[in-house]
Scaffold this motif. Sequence first.
Motif, PDB file in Angstrom:
ATOM      1  N   VAL A  81       0.968  -1.205   0.013  1.00  0.00           N
ATOM      2  CA  VAL A  81      -0.151   0.074  -0.121  1.00  0.00           C
ATOM      3  C   VAL A  81       0.814   1.263   0.034  1.00  0.00           C
ATOM      4  O   VAL A  81       0.595   2.140  -0.825  1.00  0.00           O
ATOM      5  N   LEU A  82       1.957   1.464   0.921  1.00  0.00           N
ATOM      6  CA  LEU A  82       2.893   2.390   0.927  1.00  0.00           C
ATOM      7  C   LEU A  82       3.506   2.602  -0.628  1.00  0.00           C
ATOM      8  O   LEU A  82       3.767   3.656  -0.855  1.00  0.00           O
ATOM      9  N   LEU A  83       3.915   1.711  -1.296  1.00  0.00           N
ATOM     10  CA  LEU A  83       4.492   1.777  -2.558  1.00  0.00           C
ATOM     11  C   LEU A  83       3.472   2.187  -3.418  1.00  0.00           C
ATOM     12  O   LEU A  83       3.656   3.149  -4.120  1.00  0.00           O
ATOM     13  N   ALA A  84       2.384   1.939  -3.268  1.00  0.00           N
ATOM     14  CA  ALA A  84       1.371   2.592  -4.235  1.00  0.00           C
ATOM     15  C   ALA A  84       0.936   3.976  -3.933  1.00  0.00           C
ATOM     16  O   ALA A  84       1.086   5.054  -5.021  1.00  0.00           O
ATOM     17  N   TYR A  85       0.883   4.313  -2.692  1.00  0.00           N
ATOM     18  CA  TYR A  85       0.986   5.793  -2.313  1.00  0.00           C
ATOM     19  C   TYR A  85       1.923   6.558  -2.542  1.00  0.00           C
ATOM     20  O   TYR A  85       2.080   7.739  -3.054  1.00  0.00           O
ATOM     21  N   GLU A  86       3.286   6.162  -2.464  1.00  0.00           N
ATOM     22  CA  GLU A  86       4.467   6.847  -2.721  1.00  0.00           C
ATOM     23  C   GLU A  86       4.609   7.177  -4.338  1.00  0.00           C
ATOM     24  O   GLU A  86       5.055   8.073  -4.553  1.00  0.00           O
ATOM     25  N   LYS A  87       4.219   6.157  -5.051  1.00  0.00           N
ATOM     26  CA  LYS A  87       4.222   6.339  -6.531  1.00  0.00           C
ATOM     27  C   LYS A  87       3.256   7.388  -6.893  1.00  0.00           C
ATOM     28  O   LYS A  87       3.455   8.038  -7.872  1.00  0.00           O
ATOM     29  N   LEU A  88       1.962   7.458  -6.444  1.00  0.00           N
ATOM     30  CA  LEU A  88       0.881   8.263  -6.655  1.00  0.00           C
ATOM     31  C   LEU A  88       1.434   9.781  -6.323  1.00  0.00           C
ATOM     32  O   LEU A  88       1.275  10.841  -7.086  1.00  0.00           O
TER      33      LEU A  88
END
Length: 332
Positions: free
Chosen positions: A54-61
């Motif tokens: 989830v953190l990876l998705a948010y950081e990429k966004l």
Amino acid sequence: MKFIHIDKENSIAFYQQIMSSIEKAIKEKKLLRNDKLPSVNKICIEHKISRDTVLLAYEKLKKKGVVKSIRAKGYYVRTEDFNFDERYFLLFDELNIFKEDLLNSFLKGLAGKVQVDTFFHHFDPAMFSKLISDNMGNYSKYIILAANVEGVESSIARLPKNDVYIIDQMRNSLKIYSGIYQNFVENIYTAMESVLDLLQKYNRYILIFPGHKEPYDMVTGFEKFCREHGKNYSVIPDLKNFKLRKGQVFLIPNDRQLVETIEKCNHHHLVIGEDIGIISYNETPLKKVVQNGITTLSTDFSEMGKKLAQMVLKNERKLIENKCTLNLRKSL
């Protein structure tokens, strides 16, 4: 309202499915600017996936500029307009015609593939630090012109090292990062040595160095040349209380001091190129015609912008010295 959908049978990575779900919700107006997104824990529990995913998705966004994070509060929609895959943070000292050339060439080299947000620190250490802090994690690349601002190392060190590029002015403490820059020490020394025969008619070498914005390496290069060639020299902040005399040659980084020097020469009937010599830093069209031509020492800012665009698009990790040219005219 549930808008995050993860199909565990799908071959697409979970983090990419989270990103796509959020972007789709924004496009469909189910999410608007400043709307709060589900917490990391909530998504983990609902979909039985790891926090790292989830953190990876948010950081990429965040790097795409789609979402933003607020400490101790969570993640929010940053914008409803996201037509770019990447966003670059560009921090200048100030805007002038040279930085404008650099910026225009850089944008041209990017060919519309990236959104570039430009900021200015105006040589203010507090502003520099704040701009870095406010934009950490929101961009995929950080392109920084630190100029002569002291103490920037700790602020820049907070950014991902491989995403940082230093431009124009370099210092030893920043050479751990990639970038493209001017070697002021070598450029000044080499340029003056290349016209040593023309400089022989002058008996006093003067660098006008206000020191507010100019890189100190200019002083180092100038003094190195003068000492190694046994020249009588001075470094002065301005022409106030300074008397112009025949046989002086000036290296002038600042155009304000260039104008003042020319005016004083004309007032005292000193002929530029015969009685007084002038080398001005940075080429402009006007310097080709003023006083029958002012000799300039200048890097090619357009070329710097072009090379910078190539470096960041290819994710190249290297340091490049941008070429500097002496444009010899009648002022010497």
